[in-house]
Write an enzyme that holds these catalytic residues in place. Structure first.
Site, PDB file in Angstrom:
ATOM      1  N   SER A  67      -0.758   0.323   1.180  1.00  0.00           N
ATOM      2  CA  SER A  67      -1.153  -1.006   0.954  1.00  0.00           C
ATOM      3  C   SER A  67      -2.200  -0.360   0.562  1.00  0.00           C
ATOM      4  O   SER A  67      -2.801  -1.371  -0.261  1.00  0.00           O
ATOM      5  CB  SER A  67      -1.762  -1.422   2.795  1.00  0.00           C
ATOM      6  OG  SER A  67      -2.431  -1.050   3.442  1.00  0.00           O
ATOM      7  N   HIS A 114      -7.837   1.046   4.642  1.00  0.00           N
ATOM      8  CA  HIS A 114      -8.477   0.136   3.349  1.00  0.00           C
ATOM      9  C   HIS A 114      -9.727  -0.017   3.250  1.00  0.00           C
ATOM     10  O   HIS A 114     -10.658   1.355   3.620  1.00  0.00           O
ATOM     11  CB  HIS A 114      -8.394  -1.361   4.485  1.00  0.00           C
ATOM     12  CG  HIS A 114      -6.927  -1.531   4.272  1.00  0.00           C
ATOM     13  ND1 HIS A 114      -6.426  -2.996   4.920  1.00  0.00           N
ATOM     14  CD2 HIS A 114      -5.790  -1.069   3.930  1.00  0.00           C
ATOM     15  CE1 HIS A 114      -4.942  -3.224   4.869  1.00  0.00           C
ATOM     16  NE2 HIS A 114      -4.811  -1.674   4.150  1.00  0.00           N
ATOM     17  N   ASP A 167      -8.437  -8.465   5.213  1.00  0.00           N
ATOM     18  CA  ASP A 167      -7.721  -8.018   6.873  1.00  0.00           C
ATOM     19  C   ASP A 167      -8.085  -9.201   7.652  1.00  0.00           C
ATOM     20  O   ASP A 167      -7.605  -8.196   9.135  1.00  0.00           O
ATOM     21  CB  ASP A 167      -7.973  -5.969   7.189  1.00  0.00           C
ATOM     22  CG  ASP A 167      -7.549  -5.739   6.182  1.00  0.00           C
ATOM     23  OD1 ASP A 167      -6.604  -6.126   4.792  1.00  0.00           O
ATOM     24  OD2 ASP A 167      -8.383  -4.723   6.295  1.00  0.00           O
TER      25      ASP A 167
END
Length: 166
Positions: free
Chosen positions: A44, A83, A108
């Site tokens: 990701s 992230h 998210d």
């Protein structure tokens, strides 16, 4: 192997494990994070980080900025998520963050706990990424995902301990 050699081997093994534990706890105190080193488990965050990269975290900043790469944990989920901070808000001296993976199409919000719209910087963050080593953490992924590799490694360790002459 006599008793003295067995005790020496046991104490050496105990020394290795206790040294590793002390090193981990020292890093945890210095970085102010319960997990100062994490392994990237998904794609990701590509192209910034690849699966298997080891990340070094620091959790001594009072504020994160948009663009910082953070590691956070969600209640009820055991795996930390890596992230980038997409947006930040301030609410009563709290910094609230919205994150998104570089390789993901959406933010998210769907990953957060129910009724949670932002991450609380003080409660949810494990740390901010300050450095990395590429692909070295892939061994941990292989051990956790491949049963044969895990048992093969354990077997090799057992055989080496059994046949060592020291």
């Amino acid at each position: 192997m006599n008793l003295r050699q067995q005790i020496t081997q046991f104490l050496t093994l105990a020394y290795v494990f206790s040294s590793a534990f002390m090193l981990w706890k020292t890093l945890s105190v210095i970085a102010n994070s319960h997990s100062p080193i994490v392994v990237v488990l998904s794609g990701s965050m590509e192209p910034a980080f690849q699966r298997g990269d080891i990340l070094f975290l620091w959790n001594r900043e009072n504020r994160q900025k948009v663009g910082d790469i953070v590691v956070y944990e969600i209640d009820g989920k055991s795996i930390p998520i890596v992230h980038r901070v997409l947006r930040e808000h301030h609410n009563n001296e709290k910094q609230l963050l919205l994150t998104k993976g570089d390789n993901n199409a959406v933010d998210d919000l769907s990953l957060y706990a129910k009724k949670q719209q932002y991450l609380n910087q003080k409660e949810d963050l494990v740390g901010t990424v300050k450095g990395y080593l590429p692909f070295i953490g892939y061994v941990t992924i292989l051990i956790s995902e491949n049963v044969y590799f895990k048992y093969g490694m354990l077997g090799l360790l057992g055989l080496s301990a059994l046949f060592s002459n020291e």
